[in-house]
Motif scaffolding. Structure first.
Motif, PDB file in Angstrom:
ATOM      1  N   MET A 267      41.133  32.138  35.702  1.00 33.10           N
ATOM      2  CA  MET A 267      40.437  33.615  36.087  1.00 33.10           C
ATOM      3  C   MET A 267      41.520  33.801  37.722  1.00 33.10           C
ATOM      4  O   MET A 267      41.173  32.788  38.629  1.00 33.10           O
ATOM      5  CB  MET A 267      39.316  34.112  35.794  1.00 33.10           C
TER       6      MET A 267
ATOM      7  N   SER B  89      41.854  45.512  43.073  1.00 27.73           N
ATOM      8  CA  SER B  89      41.070  44.882  42.658  1.00 27.73           C
ATOM      9  C   SER B  89      40.165  44.369  43.925  1.00 27.73           C
ATOM     10  O   SER B  89      39.106  44.351  44.468  1.00 27.73           O
ATOM     11  CB  SER B  89      41.489  43.096  42.398  1.00 27.73           C
TER      12      SER B  89
ATOM     13  N   SER C  28      28.958  42.849  37.344  1.00 30.88           N
ATOM     14  CA  SER C  28      30.216  43.041  37.165  1.00 30.88           C
ATOM     15  C   SER C  28      30.562  45.125  36.700  1.00 30.88           C
ATOM     16  O   SER C  28      31.334  45.618  37.239  1.00 30.88           O
ATOM     17  CB  SER C  28      30.866  42.582  35.811  1.00 30.88           C
TER      18      SER C  28
ATOM     19  N   LEU D 127      33.814  38.564  39.443  1.00 31.84           N
ATOM     20  CA  LEU D 127      33.038  39.444  38.656  1.00 31.84           C
ATOM     21  C   LEU D 127      31.430  39.005  37.562  1.00 31.84           C
ATOM     22  O   LEU D 127      30.698  39.107  37.369  1.00 31.84           O
ATOM     23  CB  LEU D 127      33.537  40.234  37.306  1.00 31.84           C
TER      24      LEU D 127
ATOM     25  N   ASP E  58      38.463  37.316  42.173  1.00 34.84           N
ATOM     26  CA  ASP E  58      38.117  38.242  41.050  1.00 34.84           C
ATOM     27  C   ASP E  58      37.549  38.452  40.942  1.00 34.84           C
ATOM     28  O   ASP E  58      36.083  39.090  40.702  1.00 34.84           O
ATOM     29  CB  ASP E  58      39.237  39.825  42.019  1.00 34.84           C
ATOM     30  N   LYS E  59      38.469  38.571  39.444  1.00 37.56           N
ATOM     31  CA  LYS E  59      37.708  38.084  37.830  1.00 37.56           C
ATOM     32  C   LYS E  59      35.646  37.049  37.662  1.00 37.56           C
ATOM     33  O   LYS E  59      35.514  37.270  37.050  1.00 37.56           O
ATOM     34  CB  LYS E  59      38.780  37.733  36.506  1.00 37.56           C
ATOM     35  N   GLN E  60      36.353  35.668  38.705  1.00 42.66           N
ATOM     36  CA  GLN E  60      35.694  35.030  38.632  1.00 42.66           C
ATOM     37  C   GLN E  60      33.988  35.825  39.808  1.00 42.66           C
ATOM     38  O   GLN E  60      33.483  34.963  38.769  1.00 42.66           O
ATOM     39  CB  GLN E  60      35.740  33.746  39.701  1.00 42.66           C
TER      40      GLN E  60
END
Length: 190
Positions: A131, A75, A176, A138, A134-136
């Motif tokens: 999260m 990621s 994203s 996105l 990396d998801k934050q």
């Protein structure tokens, strides 16, 4: 009666010396070419070793940063590739991710300079906190799609990522889905 004459001819063969000279020149050229080839081979091996060492250092650095941030190396590599394509330095990306994680944590506690920015984006800091960073990133990339004015995007990015983190705006530009596409491209590139 006819007269008979005998003539003795003698010849000196000079071709042997000429061929020997050509052979010696060819042998000397072969030795020189072999030395040049050996030098190139040595340089090639040294370059290969240097590239391998540099590659291993890069992989090690990537693993250490991903450990610090709590995200998978794949990621992080994808985000770094996206950052690179957007002209964002790796150090700037890493600092922006750290700043985002801190701001998410603070906002989830109801404090911090970015609390209002999350509200403006329609994001729950409490949900984001659960999260990986990396998801934050996105989620923020998608939420930024709803911000129309560039000045507002810059202000929000500064609140979330810090002043230097405004550089990540170009990276977040298409949301994203684009980041995921670029991450997949990075994976294919190795």
């Amino acid at each position: 009666m006819a007269a008979t004459y005998n003539t003795v001819l003698t010849a000196k063969d000079k071709t042997a010396a000429a061929f020997k000279s050509v052979g010696n020149s060819a042998a000397a050229a072969t030795v020189k070419i072999a030395k040049i080839g050996a030098a190139f081979a040595t340089a090639g091996v040294a370059a290969g070793i240097a590239l391998t060492k540099m590659s291993m250092q890069n992989v090690d650095a990537l693993a250490k940063v991903s450990d610090r941030l709590g995200i998978a190396t794949e990621s992080l590599a994808g985000l770094q590739h996206a950052a690179s394509l957007a002209g964002v330095e790796t150090a700037t990306l890493e600092k922006s991710l750290v700043k985002l994680a801190i701001n998410v944590s603070d906002a989830a506690d109801g404090t911090g300079e970015a609390k209002d920015a999350f509200i403006e984006l329609g994001l729950s800091a409490a949900l984001l906190e659960k999260m990986p960073v990396d998801k934050q990133m996105l989620a923020v990339a998608d939420a930024m799609q709803g911000v129309e004015l560039r000045a507002d995007k810059v202000r929000i990015a500064a609140d979330l990522f810090g002043a230097r983190g405004v550089a990540v705006l170009n990276m977040l530009g298409d949301g994203s889905q684009n980041l995921a596409k670029v991450a997949k491209e990075a994976d294919h590139l190795g």
